[in-house]
Design a protein around this motif. Structure first.
Motif, PDB file in Angstrom:
ATOM      1  N   TYR A  16      19.319   1.909   1.467  1.00 37.95           N
ATOM      2  CA  TYR A  16      17.945   1.916   1.402  1.00 37.95           C
ATOM      3  C   TYR A  16      17.184   2.945   2.392  1.00 37.95           C
ATOM      4  O   TYR A  16      17.464   2.710   3.595  1.00 37.95           O
ATOM      5  CB  TYR A  16      17.608   0.387   1.773  1.00 37.95           C
ATOM      6  N   LYS A  19      19.443   3.448   5.685  1.00 32.66           N
ATOM      7  CA  LYS A  19      20.289   2.126   5.959  1.00 32.66           C
ATOM      8  C   LYS A  19      21.089   2.045   4.773  1.00 32.66           C
ATOM      9  O   LYS A  19      21.038   1.766   3.641  1.00 32.66           O
ATOM     10  CB  LYS A  19      19.360   0.846   6.247  1.00 32.66           C
ATOM     11  N   ALA A  21      23.535  -0.511   2.643  1.00 35.99           N
ATOM     12  CA  ALA A  21      23.587  -2.000   2.322  1.00 35.99           C
ATOM     13  C   ALA A  21      24.823  -2.236   1.462  1.00 35.99           C
ATOM     14  O   ALA A  21      25.346  -3.201   1.784  1.00 35.99           O
ATOM     15  CB  ALA A  21      22.529  -2.337   1.449  1.00 35.99           C
ATOM     16  N   PRO A  40      27.495 -14.114   2.977  1.00 33.95           N
ATOM     17  CA  PRO A  40      26.334 -14.590   3.726  1.00 33.95           C
ATOM     18  C   PRO A  40      24.945 -13.828   3.572  1.00 33.95           C
ATOM     19  O   PRO A  40      25.049 -12.942   3.006  1.00 33.95           O
ATOM     20  CB  PRO A  40      26.800 -14.505   5.314  1.00 33.95           C
ATOM     21  N   SER A  41      23.898 -14.439   3.528  1.00 34.49           N
ATOM     22  CA  SER A  41      22.686 -13.957   3.249  1.00 34.49           C
ATOM     23  C   SER A  41      22.530 -12.374   4.012  1.00 34.49           C
ATOM     24  O   SER A  41      22.865 -12.059   5.201  1.00 34.49           O
ATOM     25  CB  SER A  41      21.535 -14.699   3.779  1.00 34.49           C
ATOM     26  N   GLY A  42      22.195 -11.368   3.066  1.00 32.19           N
ATOM     27  CA  GLY A  42      22.109  -9.947   3.708  1.00 32.19           C
ATOM     28  C   GLY A  42      23.174  -9.348   3.534  1.00 32.19           C
ATOM     29  O   GLY A  42      23.294  -7.995   3.896  1.00 32.19           O
ATOM     30  N   CYS A  43      24.266  -9.672   2.923  1.00 34.10           N
ATOM     31  CA  CYS A  43      25.540  -9.061   2.859  1.00 34.10           C
ATOM     32  C   CYS A  43      25.549  -8.138   1.728  1.00 34.10           C
ATOM     33  O   CYS A  43      26.290  -7.200   1.583  1.00 34.10           O
ATOM     34  CB  CYS A  43      26.772  -9.988   2.649  1.00 34.10           C
ATOM     35  N   GLY A  44      24.733  -8.099   0.963  1.00 28.95           N
ATOM     36  CA  GLY A  44      24.709  -7.075  -0.326  1.00 28.95           C
ATOM     37  C   GLY A  44      24.785  -7.396  -1.480  1.00 28.95           C
ATOM     38  O   GLY A  44      25.025  -6.694  -2.616  1.00 28.95           O
ATOM     39  N   LYS A  45      24.929  -8.859  -1.585  1.00 27.54           N
ATOM     40  CA  LYS A  45      25.484  -9.258  -3.258  1.00 27.54           C
ATOM     41  C   LYS A  45      24.253  -8.877  -3.972  1.00 27.54           C
ATOM     42  O   LYS A  45      24.894  -8.379  -5.310  1.00 27.54           O
ATOM     43  CB  LYS A  45      25.660 -10.889  -3.256  1.00 27.54           C
ATOM     44  N   SER A  46      23.113  -9.143  -3.897  1.00 28.70           N
ATOM     45  CA  SER A  46      22.177  -8.776  -5.028  1.00 28.70           C
ATOM     46  C   SER A  46      22.193  -7.368  -4.925  1.00 28.70           C
ATOM     47  O   SER A  46      21.924  -6.675  -6.178  1.00 28.70           O
ATOM     48  CB  SER A  46      20.865  -9.187  -4.395  1.00 28.70           C
ATOM     49  N   THR A  47      22.091  -6.511  -3.814  1.00 30.01           N
ATOM     50  CA  THR A  47      22.220  -5.093  -4.040  1.00 30.01           C
ATOM     51  C   THR A  47      23.043  -4.718  -5.058  1.00 30.01           C
ATOM     52  O   THR A  47      23.349  -3.621  -5.939  1.00 30.01           O
ATOM     53  CB  THR A  47      22.398  -4.496  -2.584  1.00 30.01           C
ATOM     54  N   ARG A  50      22.514  -5.423  -8.559  1.00 28.18           N
ATOM     55  CA  ARG A  50      21.868  -4.478  -9.112  1.00 28.18           C
ATOM     56  C   ARG A  50      22.508  -3.142  -9.624  1.00 28.18           C
ATOM     57  O   ARG A  50      21.933  -2.516 -10.534  1.00 28.18           O
ATOM     58  CB  ARG A  50      20.747  -4.359  -8.460  1.00 28.18           C
ATOM     59  N   ILE A  59      13.734   0.139  -7.336  1.00 33.11           N
ATOM     60  CA  ILE A  59      13.584  -0.165  -6.009  1.00 33.11           C
ATOM     61  C   ILE A  59      13.266   1.390  -5.132  1.00 33.11           C
ATOM     62  O   ILE A  59      14.143   2.092  -5.074  1.00 33.11           O
ATOM     63  CB  ILE A  59      14.445  -0.762  -4.989  1.00 33.11           C
ATOM     64  N   GLU A 176      21.768 -16.028  -8.037  1.00 37.06           N
ATOM     65  CA  GLU A 176      21.351 -17.226  -7.842  1.00 37.06           C
ATOM     66  C   GLU A 176      20.801 -18.166  -8.744  1.00 37.06           C
ATOM     67  O   GLU A 176      19.642 -18.551  -8.420  1.00 37.06           O
ATOM     68  CB  GLU A 176      20.681 -17.310  -6.476  1.00 37.06           C
ATOM     69  N   HIS A 207      25.238 -19.025  -3.529  1.00 37.78           N
ATOM     70  CA  HIS A 207      25.383 -19.494  -2.205  1.00 37.78           C
ATOM     71  C   HIS A 207      26.085 -20.741  -2.110  1.00 37.78           C
ATOM     72  O   HIS A 207      26.476 -21.297  -1.128  1.00 37.78           O
ATOM     73  CB  HIS A 207      24.225 -19.712  -1.286  1.00 37.78           C
TER      74      HIS A 207
HETATM   75  N1  LIG Z   1      14.313  -3.436  -1.078  1.00 33.53           N
HETATM   76  C1  LIG Z   1      14.963  -3.231   0.070  1.00 33.53           C
HETATM   77  N2  LIG Z   1      14.624  -2.436   0.872  1.00 33.53           N
HETATM   78  C2  LIG Z   1      15.374  -2.207   2.250  1.00 33.53           C
HETATM   79  N3  LIG Z   1      16.230  -2.910   2.407  1.00 33.53           N
HETATM   80  C3  LIG Z   1      16.720  -3.699   1.580  1.00 33.53           C
HETATM   81  C4  LIG Z   1      16.007  -4.136   0.160  1.00 33.53           C
HETATM   82  N4  LIG Z   1      16.632  -5.075  -0.303  1.00 33.53           N
HETATM   83  C5  LIG Z   1      17.655  -5.435   0.403  1.00 33.53           C
HETATM   84  N5  LIG Z   1      17.671  -4.659   1.751  1.00 33.53           N
HETATM   85  C6  LIG Z   1      18.810  -4.725   2.607  1.00 33.53           C
HETATM   86  O1  LIG Z   1      20.048  -4.628   2.226  1.00 33.53           O
HETATM   87  C7  LIG Z   1      20.726  -5.639   2.647  1.00 33.53           C
HETATM   88  C8  LIG Z   1      21.409  -6.413   1.601  1.00 33.53           C
HETATM   89  O2  LIG Z   1      20.714  -7.105   0.876  1.00 33.53           O
HETATM   90  P1  LIG Z   1      20.762  -8.051  -0.189  1.00 33.53           P
HETATM   91  O3  LIG Z   1      19.319  -8.396  -0.863  1.00 33.53           O
HETATM   92  O4  LIG Z   1      21.601  -7.230  -1.264  1.00 33.53           O
HETATM   93  O5  LIG Z   1      21.628  -9.344   0.238  1.00 33.53           O
HETATM   94  P2  LIG Z   1      22.082 -10.587  -0.253  1.00 33.53           P
HETATM   95  O6  LIG Z   1      23.397 -10.794   0.037  1.00 33.53           O
HETATM   96  O7  LIG Z   1      21.710 -10.671  -1.716  1.00 33.53           O
HETATM   97  O8  LIG Z   1      21.325 -11.793   0.402  1.00 33.53           O
HETATM   98  P3  LIG Z   1      20.828 -13.144  -0.021  1.00 33.53           P
HETATM   99  O9  LIG Z   1      22.117 -13.965  -0.196  1.00 33.53           O
HETATM  100  O10 LIG Z   1      19.925 -13.555   1.212  1.00 33.53           O
HETATM  101  O11 LIG Z   1      20.055 -12.845  -1.352  1.00 33.53           O
HETATM  102  C9  LIG Z   1      20.141  -6.458   3.778  1.00 33.53           C
HETATM  103  O12 LIG Z   1      20.331  -6.184   5.058  1.00 33.53           O
HETATM  104  C10 LIG Z   1      18.723  -6.241   3.174  1.00 33.53           C
HETATM  105  O13 LIG Z   1      17.968  -6.400   4.498  1.00 33.53           O
END
Ligand SMILES: Nc1ncnc2c1ncn2[C@@H]1O[C@H](COP(=O)(O)OP(=O)(O)OP(=O)(O)O)[C@@H](O)[C@H]1O
Ligand SMILES: [Mg+2]
Lengths: 254, 228
Positions: A16, A19, A21, A40-47, A50, A59, A176, A207
């Motif tokens: 991103y 940064k 991810a 854990p939250s923010g580890c990048g699962k959703s990223t 996608r 995005i 989720e 989660h």
């Molecule tokens: N649109 C975005 N722009 C910038 N940074 C992003 C964006 N989306 C996610 N991130 C960053 O990328 C990293 C991974 O985010 P992601 O949403 O993939 O985590 P996650 O594992 O799905 O978390 P959660 O369990 O909270 O949904 C995080 O540090 C987040 O802050």
């Protein structure tokens, strides 16, 4: 391992802006299995989820590197039709997001724009079959013209699953899908996932460790953008190989 | 091996701590019961024999406590991985220790039956066997408390010694009975005592195997068993 791989991801990095991810993640999603992503939250699962249907394209500032293939076909190839790709690899989100239209229209929308039905009758058939498979038909068959947003949260989520199914996808990604649902609605979605297994390759982000253990055959544990451990779900939850996995799933992560 | 790190939810650590405490308490009682049974047997101490039976009720009560605690942990905390293996092991170990208590009680029951008879010589080797059995129980529970897989392997190997003891006592007692039929009743009781001790060793071995699985997630291999 490649034998039944529906999706293969090799050396995937996601940024991103500056940064990073996702760091060099390689993983195969098998056709006949449910794969769970935990971490854990923010580890990048959703990223990472996608990247499997190029939702990151939408995005701003997101950049994907690496090789992702659907049935061996490079989904990031220039020739890939992204609309078509997202029909083949459908997605269900954390918050149910039905269109502010009728229940019928919510499900009929996809098949219509993809030209999957040649007649009104056929479209109605697709809608019914999709709602059946999503386990919602009996609850809505007499109120198909009511607004999708008038349903309960659990029903809306099943409506969204019906909508994903309606375009006859090969893979369903769920981010989720139960986090906003009560235990009964959650159980129904989980039951639905086992019903759909085999027909579609399914990837679910959750989660809820017990949910991952219940619905999936393979589990991937992410931490700080890395894939720490990937393997059979039963082994992962009874005897994980990695210390980080163990600390996370036993609630010692900190 | 064992995670030293604490759970984010502190009450989880307290629950697990409580479970470990109950198991070690149970183990202590079972180990003591074996020792007391031997003393009662050697001295013909009927009072002590009776106390062993009382103590066995406490072992049973703690087993029920272990079951309640484990069920509560499973329901409230949904343990996974090493936590899950430990809770399951605790449940199974409690059942095994309860059986060990029963064997000690069974030995104690024989005290009045041979009371008044002239003590025969082989009786002197039985306590030595009992000492090994009690040590195995003690060490198996220590290994559980420390989640020490290496120690568990070592205990399993000791079971051989106990089996050898049993064979030797068996032969001695049979010879005795043949030579001196008046001792048959006493010898028969001692034979059962030795058999009970041999079974206690088997159960301690069982506990050691569970400890190994709880600690490592793997069953003991043949090599660890010393089978080759
Ligand atoms: N649109 C975005 N722009 C910038 N940074 C992003 C964006 N989306 C996610 N991130 C960053 O990328 C990293 C991974 O985010 P992601 O949403 O993939 O985590 P996650 O594992 O799905 O978390 P959660 O369990 O909270 O949904 C995080 O540090 C987040 O802050
Ligand atoms: Mg997410």
């Amino acid at each position: 391992m490649t034998d039944h791989a529906k999706i293969t991801a090799e050396g995937v990095n996601v940024f991103y802006g500056a940064k990073q991810a996702i760091r060099n993640v390689s993983l195969h999603v098998r056709q006949d299995e449910v794969t769970a992503f935990i971490g854990p939250s923010g580890c990048g699962k959703s990223t990472f989820l996608r990247t499997l249907n190029r939702m990151n394209d939408t995005i701003a500032g997101a950049r994907v590197e690496g090789d992702v293939r659907l049935d061996g076909e490079d989904i990031y190839a220039r020739a890939m039709d992204v609309v078509q790709l997202r029909a083949r690899v459908g997605m269900v989100f954390q918050k149910p997001n039905p269109f502010p239209k009728s229940i019928f229209e919510n499900v009929a929308y996809g098949p219509r724009i993809h030209g999957l039905a040649r007649s009104k009758a056929e479209l109605a058939q697709i809608v019914e079959r999709s709602l059946q498979r999503a386990g919602l038909w009996n609850e809505v068959k007499d109120r198909l013209s009511e607004s999708g947003t008038a349903l309960s949260g659990g029903q809306q989520q099943r409506l969204c699953i019906a909508r994903a199914i309606a375009v006859d996808p090969e893979v369903i990604l769920m981010d989720e899908p139960c986090s906003a649902l009560d235990p009964i609605a959650t159980a129904r979605i989980e039951e639905l996932i086992s019903d759909l297994r085999g027909r579609y390759a399914i990837v679910i982000v959750t989660h809820n460790m017990q949910q991952a253990a219940r619905v999936s055959q393979k589990t991937a544990f992410f931490h700080l953008g890395e894939l720490v451990e990937y393997g059979d779900t039963s082994a992962m939850f009874t005897n994980p190989r990695e210390e980080r996995t163990k600390d996370y799933i036993t609630g010692r992560y900190g | 091996m064992a995670s030293q790190q604490e759970h984010t939810v502190k009450a989880f650590d307290q629950d697990i701590g409580q479970l470990r405490g109950l198991i070690s308490q149970m183990g202590g009682l079972a180990e003591a019961a074996i020792g007391h049974a031997m003393t009662a047997l050697q001295r013909g101490d009927l009072e002590l024999a009776d106390r062993i039976r009382q103590d066995d009720r406490r072992i049973d009560a703690i087993e029920a406590d272990v079951e309640r605690t484990a069920v509560r942990i499973i329901a409230l905390r949904a343990p996974l991985a090493n936590d899950l293996r430990e809770v399951v092991a605790a449940l199974k170990i409690a059942a095994v220790v309860e059986r060990i208590g029963d064997y000690a009680k069974n030995i104690a029951k024989r005290v009045p039956l041979i009371e008044g008879e002239h003590r025969i010589e082989p009786l002197s080797t039985v306590p030595a066997m009992a000492k090994i059995a009690a040590e195995m129980v003690h060490d198996a529970l220590d290994a559980f408390a420390a989640r020490d897989a290496a120690k568990a392997v070592e205990i399993v190997r000791r079971d051989r010694t106990l089996d050898d003891f049993y064979d030797s006592i068996f032969r001695t007692l049979v010879t005795y009975m043949v030579e001196n039929p008046k001792t048959i009743s006493q010898c028969a009781h001692l034979l059962f005592v030795a058999k009970n001790l041999e079974r206690i060793g088997d159960h301690a071995t069982n506990v050691a195997e569970m400890v190994h699985f709880a600690a490592t997630g793997n069953q003991m291999t043949d090599r660890e068993w010393g089978n080759q």
